[in-house]
Scaffold this active site. Structure first.
Site, PDB file in Angstrom:
ATOM      1  N   SER A 192      11.413 -75.426  11.563  1.00  0.00           N
ATOM      2  CA  SER A 192      11.426 -76.832  10.169  1.00  0.00           C
ATOM      3  C   SER A 192      12.125 -76.041   9.613  1.00  0.00           C
ATOM      4  CB  SER A 192       9.795 -76.813   9.885  1.00  0.00           C
ATOM      5  OG  SER A 192       9.147 -75.247   9.612  1.00  0.00           O
TER       6      SER A 192
ATOM      7  N   SER B 297       9.717 -71.468  13.067  1.00  0.00           N
ATOM      8  CA  SER B 297      10.242 -71.801  12.176  1.00  0.00           C
ATOM      9  C   SER B 297      11.639 -70.787  11.423  1.00  0.00           C
ATOM     10  CB  SER B 297       9.342 -71.972  11.044  1.00  0.00           C
ATOM     11  OG  SER B 297       7.905 -73.436  11.734  1.00  0.00           O
TER      12      SER B 297
ATOM     13  N   LYS C  16      14.345 -72.248   0.879  1.00  0.00           N
ATOM     14  CA  LYS C  16      13.330 -73.495   1.990  1.00  0.00           C
ATOM     15  C   LYS C  16      12.435 -74.227   0.764  1.00  0.00           C
ATOM     16  CE  LYS C  16      10.851 -74.356   6.159  1.00  0.00           C
ATOM     17  NZ  LYS C  16       9.407 -73.447   7.272  1.00  0.00           N
TER      18      LYS C  16
END
Length: 374
Positions: A119, A143, A64
Site C-alpha cells: 500500500s 506494503s 505515507k
C-alpha cells in the site's frame, strides 16, 4: 547542508519543483505541504548556522498517508523536512496494490499502465522518480517491500514490535523506501531504538566476515511464483555470490513454511478464531529459528509476479512471499533485482534473524559498492 555548501531551503524548494512537474502524471501525493516545508527548511538552516548537529539536515522526505507525520518524529528531529503525504489505496481497492493520489490513480514510474504496488504506492513512486530521496512506509503484508520491488528501489521492513506502530495486530511494522542502501541506512541510524542520532555504524551494520551464508528459496515451500520473477531474483542472488558477499548453502532440510494466508487474515479480523493462526505462526517460527541457527540470511523473490495492471491482480496476490515475515516478525529488505521482459523492475527479498536490520542494510550496501546490484 551540514557543511554550509547548500541551504535546506534550496534543496527543499528543488524537491517541491520536481513534485509540481511530475505529480500530475505520477499521482504519488495526497497532499503537498509547500509553504510549511519551506518554513521548516528555514528553521533547519537557522539551527545548522547556530552550530546544532543534525544528521539529516534539510533532507526532504515524504510520509505515507495523511497520518504519516505521527511516526516521523525521529526523522524531523534529525533535520528532515516533510514535503508531503504520499498516496495509499482508496476506497474500493481491497487488494491494496495501487494508490489514490490527489490527482488520480498512482502509476508505476516505469510503466504508467502498471501498478506501483501497495500500500506504500505513492512512497515508492516518489522515490523511484527522484522526487524525494526517502519516504516512510508501513508494512503489514509486504506494503513496503512489494512497491519497492515493482518500482526498483530499496525497501526495508523492520522487526515486528521493534519500532512504534499504530497497528494493534502486531503485523505491521514501520519501514522505509530509498534509492540507495546508504540512504536507507541513514534512516535506520536515526529511528533504531536507543541509537539517538549517532552516525557510527551499529555493531551489526558491518559484517565481521564475508561471505555470509544464505539459503535460497524460490517459493518458501508453498507459493507458486511465476518463472520470470524467480529467475530475476535468483540471478540477483548469483551476483551477490559472485561478488563474495554471500555463499549459498543447503539447509539440512528443504525450507517449507506453512502458508500464512489464512493465519494473516484471522489475525487481522476482530473476533476471529485464532487457534489455527497461532499454530501456523508457531510452526513457521520454529522452522525459521532452525534455519537461522546455522544460516545468516534467507533469500527469496520479493513478489510472485511482475507488476500487474490497474484492474487488479486476478487470482495471484502479490503478498505470497512477503506476509509470512509479517506473521513471524522477521526483518526483511527488498533489493532491486533487474528488469523483466515488460520493462518493469523485480526484487530480491533478504530476510534476517530478529533485530538484524543492520545486517540486511550492510549486504545491500556491499552489493552497491561491489557493483552487484541490478
Amino acid at each position: 547542508m551540514r557543511g554550509g555548501a547548500l541551504r535546506a531551503v534550496e534543496v527543499v524548494a528543488e524537491a517541491l519543483e520536481r513534485i509540481e512537474r511530475a505529480d500530475p502524471v505520477l499521482c504519488a501525493f495526497l497532499e503537498v505541504w509547500g509553504g510549511e516545508a519551506l518554513r521548516r527548511a528555514d528553521e533547519v538552516d537557522a539551527r545548522v548556522a547556530a552550530g546544532e548537529r543534525l544528521p539529516l539536515a534539510g533532507v526532504p522526505i515524504a510520509v505515507k498517508g495523511r497520518h504519516g507525520l505521527r511516526t516521523a518524529g525521529p526523522l524531523l528531529t534529525a533535520g528532515c523536512v516533510a514535503v508531503g503525504a504520499t498516496s495509499v489505496p482508496g476506497p474500493g481497492t481491497p487488494w491494496q496494490t495501487w494508490g489514490l493520489g490527489a490527482r488520480g490513480r498512482t502509476v508505476n514510474p516505469w510503466r504508467a499502465d502498471r501498478t506501483p504496488g501497495g500500500s506504500s504506492a505513492g512512497a515508492a513512486a516518489a522515490v523511484a522518480a527522484g522526487l524525494v530521496p526517502l519516504a516512510t512506509g508501513g508494512d503489514g503484508a509486504g506494503s513496503v517491500r512489494i512497491p519497492a520491488a515493482w518500482c526498483g528501489v530499496a525497501g526495508l521492513k523492520a522487526t515486528g514490535g521493534l519500532l512504534p506502530s499504530p497497528d494493534r495486530t502486531g503485523l505491521a511494522a514501520p519501514g522505509v523506501l530509498a534509492r540507495t542502501a546508504a540512504d536507507a541506512t541513514a534512516w535506520w541510524r536515526v529511528v533504531r531504538p536507543s541509537s539517538g542520532a549517532d552516525e557510527a555504524p551499529a555493531p551489526d551494520e558491518a559484517p565481521a566476515r564475508l561471505p555470509l551464508s544464505a539459503v535460497w528459496s524460490p517459493d518458501l515451500g508453498f507459493a507458486r511464483p511465476d518463472p520470470e520473477p524467480v529467475a530475476l531474483a535468483r540471478s540477483a542472488a548469483g551476483r551477490l555470490v559472485d561478488a563474495g558477499i554471500v555463499r549459498l548453502v543447503r539447509p539440512p532440510e528443504r525450507l517449507s513454511l506453512l502458508d500464512p494466508a489464512a493465519a494473516w487474515t484471522a489475525l487481522r479480523t476482530p473476533g476471529a478464531d485464532r487457534t489455527d493462526a497461532r499454530r501456523v505462526r508457531a510452526g513457521n517460527n520454529r522452522r525459521l529459528a532452525g534455519l537461522f541457527t546455522g544460516t545468516d540470511l534467507l533469500l527469496t523473490p520479493t513478489t510472485p509476479t511482475a507488476p500487474h495492471g490497474h484492474q487488479g491482480p486476478n487470482d495471484v496476490y502479490s503478498t505470497a512471499l512477503t506476509w509470512a515475515f509479517n506473521v513471524s516478525g522477521h526483518p526483511a529488505l527488498s533489493l532491486p533485482a533487474g528488469f523483466g521482459a515488460d520493462g518493469c523492475p523485480a526484487g530480491l527479498q533478504l530476510v534476517a534473524p530478529y533485530g538484524r536490520e543492520g545486517l540486511l542494510l550492510a549486504v545491500a550496501g556491499e552489493a552497491e559498492r561491489r557493483g552487484a546490484g541490478a
